[in-house]
Scaffold this motif. Structure first.
Motif, PDB file in Angstrom:
ATOM      1  N   GLN A  96      15.871  17.706   0.906  1.00 36.67           N
ATOM      2  CA  GLN A  96      15.238  17.483   2.203  1.00 36.67           C
ATOM      3  C   GLN A  96      13.730  17.698   2.140  1.00 36.67           C
ATOM      4  N   GLU A  97      13.307  18.808   1.504  1.00 36.19           N
ATOM      5  CA  GLU A  97      11.882  19.123   1.480  1.00 36.19           C
ATOM      6  C   GLU A  97      11.114  18.234   0.508  1.00 36.19           C
ATOM      7  N   SER A  98      11.739  17.829  -0.578  1.00 37.43           N
ATOM      8  CA  SER A  98      11.091  16.917  -1.512  1.00 37.43           C
ATOM      9  C   SER A  98      10.821  15.566  -0.857  1.00 37.43           C
ATOM     10  N   ALA A  99      11.811  15.071  -0.115  1.00 35.26           N
ATOM     11  CA  ALA A  99      11.630  13.805   0.602  1.00 35.26           C
ATOM     12  C   ALA A  99      10.519  13.925   1.633  1.00 35.26           C
ATOM     13  N   ALA A 100      10.487  15.046   2.356  1.00 35.63           N
ATOM     14  CA  ALA A 100       9.448  15.259   3.362  1.00 35.63           C
ATOM     15  C   ALA A 100       8.071  15.357   2.716  1.00 35.63           C
ATOM     16  N   ALA A 101       7.990  15.999   1.546  1.00 33.75           N
ATOM     17  CA  ALA A 101       6.715  16.126   0.842  1.00 33.75           C
ATOM     18  C   ALA A 101       6.216  14.766   0.375  1.00 33.75           C
ATOM     19  N   MET A 102       7.120  13.916  -0.070  1.00 36.92           N
ATOM     20  CA  MET A 102       6.719  12.568  -0.484  1.00 36.92           C
ATOM     21  C   MET A 102       6.212  11.773   0.709  1.00 36.92           C
ATOM     22  N   ALA A 103       6.902  11.852   1.837  1.00 32.89           N
ATOM     23  CA  ALA A 103       6.468  11.136   3.040  1.00 32.89           C
ATOM     24  C   ALA A 103       5.092  11.618   3.481  1.00 32.89           C
ATOM     25  N   GLU A 104       4.864  12.922   3.416  1.00 29.59           N
ATOM     26  CA  GLU A 104       3.570  13.478   3.815  1.00 29.59           C
ATOM     27  C   GLU A 104       2.469  13.021   2.868  1.00 29.59           C
ATOM     28  N   ALA A 105       2.756  13.014   1.563  1.00 31.22           N
ATOM     29  CA  ALA A 105       1.765  12.595   0.574  1.00 31.22           C
ATOM     30  C   ALA A 105       1.373  11.139   0.766  1.00 31.22           C
ATOM     31  N   VAL A 106       2.362  10.288   1.006  1.00 30.09           N
ATOM     32  CA  VAL A 106       2.082   8.859   1.221  1.00 30.09           C
ATOM     33  C   VAL A 106       1.254   8.666   2.481  1.00 30.09           C
ATOM     34  N   GLN A 140       0.822  -1.202   0.000  1.00 32.01           N
ATOM     35  CA  GLN A 140       0.000   0.000   0.000  1.00 32.01           C
ATOM     36  C   GLN A 140       0.858   1.254   0.000  1.00 32.01           C
ATOM     37  N   VAL A 141       1.923   1.247   0.795  1.00 29.51           N
ATOM     38  CA  VAL A 141       2.838   2.394   0.820  1.00 29.51           C
ATOM     39  C   VAL A 141       3.515   2.555  -0.543  1.00 29.51           C
ATOM     40  N   PHE A 142       3.932   1.443  -1.140  1.00 29.15           N
ATOM     41  CA  PHE A 142       4.579   1.477  -2.450  1.00 29.15           C
ATOM     42  C   PHE A 142       3.646   2.056  -3.507  1.00 29.15           C
ATOM     43  N   GLU A 143       2.408   1.596  -3.540  1.00 30.78           N
ATOM     44  CA  GLU A 143       1.449   2.074  -4.528  1.00 30.78           C
ATOM     45  C   GLU A 143       1.105   3.544  -4.289  1.00 30.78           C
ATOM     46  N   SER A 144       0.982   3.937  -3.035  1.00 34.01           N
ATOM     47  CA  SER A 144       0.703   5.342  -2.723  1.00 34.01           C
ATOM     48  C   SER A 144       1.856   6.238  -3.156  1.00 34.01           C
ATOM     49  N   ALA A 145       3.088   5.765  -2.957  1.00 35.99           N
ATOM     50  CA  ALA A 145       4.258   6.537  -3.356  1.00 35.99           C
ATOM     51  C   ALA A 145       4.347   6.655  -4.876  1.00 35.99           C
ATOM     52  N   LYS A 146       4.023   5.589  -5.594  1.00 33.15           N
ATOM     53  CA  LYS A 146       4.009   5.639  -7.050  1.00 33.15           C
ATOM     54  C   LYS A 146       3.004   6.676  -7.539  1.00 33.15           C
ATOM     55  N   ALA A 147       1.819   6.671  -6.946  1.00 30.04           N
ATOM     56  CA  ALA A 147       0.786   7.636  -7.337  1.00 30.04           C
ATOM     57  C   ALA A 147       1.235   9.065  -7.035  1.00 30.04           C
ATOM     58  N   GLY A 180      23.017  18.654 -16.276  1.00 30.81           N
ATOM     59  CA  GLY A 180      23.028  17.453 -15.453  1.00 30.81           C
ATOM     60  C   GLY A 180      21.720  16.703 -15.501  1.00 30.81           C
ATOM     61  N   GLU A 181      21.563  15.823 -14.539  1.00 27.11           N
ATOM     62  CA  GLU A 181      20.446  14.879 -14.540  1.00 27.11           C
ATOM     63  C   GLU A 181      19.996  14.611 -13.112  1.00 27.11           C
ATOM     64  N   GLU A 182      18.709  14.317 -12.953  1.00 26.56           N
ATOM     65  CA  GLU A 182      18.156  14.040 -11.631  1.00 26.56           C
ATOM     66  C   GLU A 182      17.184  12.876 -11.713  1.00 26.56           C
ATOM     67  N   ARG A 183      17.314  11.927 -10.785  1.00 27.26           N
ATOM     68  CA  ARG A 183      16.475  10.724 -10.773  1.00 27.26           C
ATOM     69  C   ARG A 183      15.653  10.672  -9.491  1.00 27.26           C
ATOM     70  N   PHE A 184      14.379  10.297  -9.633  1.00 28.43           N
ATOM     71  CA  PHE A 184      13.468  10.116  -8.502  1.00 28.43           C
ATOM     72  C   PHE A 184      12.975   8.677  -8.536  1.00 28.43           C
ATOM     73  N   LEU A 185      13.174   7.949  -7.433  1.00 27.38           N
ATOM     74  CA  LEU A 185      12.923   6.511  -7.442  1.00 27.38           C
ATOM     75  C   LEU A 185      12.218   6.049  -6.173  1.00 27.38           C
ATOM     76  N   ILE A 186      11.180   5.231  -6.366  1.00 26.12           N
ATOM     77  CA  ILE A 186      10.518   4.544  -5.269  1.00 26.12           C
ATOM     78  C   ILE A 186      10.982   3.092  -5.278  1.00 26.12           C
ATOM     79  N   GLU A 187      11.438   2.584  -4.131  1.00 27.01           N
ATOM     80  CA  GLU A 187      11.920   1.207  -4.039  1.00 27.01           C
ATOM     81  C   GLU A 187      11.174   0.452  -2.935  1.00 27.01           C
ATOM     82  N   ARG A 231      10.885  -1.403  -8.243  1.00 27.38           N
ATOM     83  CA  ARG A 231      11.290  -0.012  -8.410  1.00 27.38           C
ATOM     84  C   ARG A 231      10.368   0.698  -9.394  1.00 27.38           C
ATOM     85  N   PHE A 232      10.103   1.974  -9.080  1.00 29.96           N
ATOM     86  CA  PHE A 232       9.313   2.815  -9.976  1.00 29.96           C
ATOM     87  C   PHE A 232       9.844   4.237  -9.890  1.00 29.96           C
ATOM     88  N   GLY A 233      10.067   4.858 -11.033  1.00 32.24           N
ATOM     89  CA  GLY A 233      10.551   6.231 -11.007  1.00 32.24           C
ATOM     90  C   GLY A 233      10.962   6.713 -12.384  1.00 32.24           C
TER      91      GLY A 233
END
Length: 208
Positions: free
Chosen positions: A190-200, A65-72, A144-151, A129-131
């Motif tokens: 830091q804030e992007s990670a916190a926003a993802m945790a809050e969204a999930v 459920q956490v994985f699917e919520s993070a993907k969404a 440069g390049e930036e990667r966002f990944l859910i594992e 993995r999804f991202g």
């Protein structure tokens, strides 16, 4: 955050937040241009030498459920809904090749950069993995390049959000303001990670 300001060779800033029409027109002007760096896709393996590397990793919880919520949440760009930085794309789904406008505000000024999604990750196995990753276009003050990944690690059920980027300043003013830019990049992680945790957490509660 590989985010910054609008401009192919010049630095352009605005006191007002760019409108959707402005972002769309800017991305259209960048659509036929090549990426501004050579190591395309390197966030999937190892960042190239000579670049500044940023890495942020946070545990979001455990289970499917956490994985699917993070993907969404990733698909909704929730990790960019920070107030001072946002991402916008004309496409509804994240696919390789789509354009992305990164809008940011600092010191009272709004800025805009252009990126292109260079690859998408959607893997199942011992670690699901999804991202995706995006790279800079010429209308960007950095390269440069930036990667966002859910594992989702099935061995311990842990779900993680992982951000990896490599970048170099492309505009002379960004070089001169490098300490400030580095502060913003670290703040974004830091804030992007916190926003993802809050969204999930928020959408997990709605599903209960």
């Amino acid at each position: 955050m590989i985010g910054g300001v609008l401009g192919y060779w010049s630095l352009m800033l605005s006191l007002r937040k760019p409108s959707t029409d402005t972002i769309r027109a800017f991305l259209n002007s960048q659509s036929g241009l090549a990426l501004s760096y050579l190591a395309v896709g390197a966030t999937a393996t190892a960042p190239p030498p000579g670049y500044t590397v940023d890495h942020t990793r946070i545990r979001l919880g455990a289970g499917q459920q956490v994985f699917e919520s993070a993907k969404a949440a990733l698909g909704r760009w929730d990790h960019f809904k920070l107030g001072w930085v946002e991402a916008w794309s004309p496409e509804r789904s994240i696919e390789s090749g789509i354009l992305v406008g990164v809008v940011g505000r600092s010191l009272g000024l709004w800025c805009l950069n252009a990126c292109r999604v260079v690859y998408v990750v959607d893997e199942t196995g011992p670690v699901s993995r999804f991202g995706f990753a995006y790279g800079t276009l010429p209308g960007h003050v950095e390269t440069g390049e930036e990667r966002f990944l859910i594992e989702w690690d099935h061995s311990n059920d842990a779900v993680w959000f992982d951000i990896l980027s490599f970048s170099q300043p492309r505009h002379i003013l960004i070089r001169l303001a490098r300490p400030w830019v580095r502060m913003l990049q670290k703040r974004f992680g830091q804030e992007s990670a916190a926003a993802m945790a809050e969204a999930v957490s928020r959408y997990g509660q709605l599903e209960c």
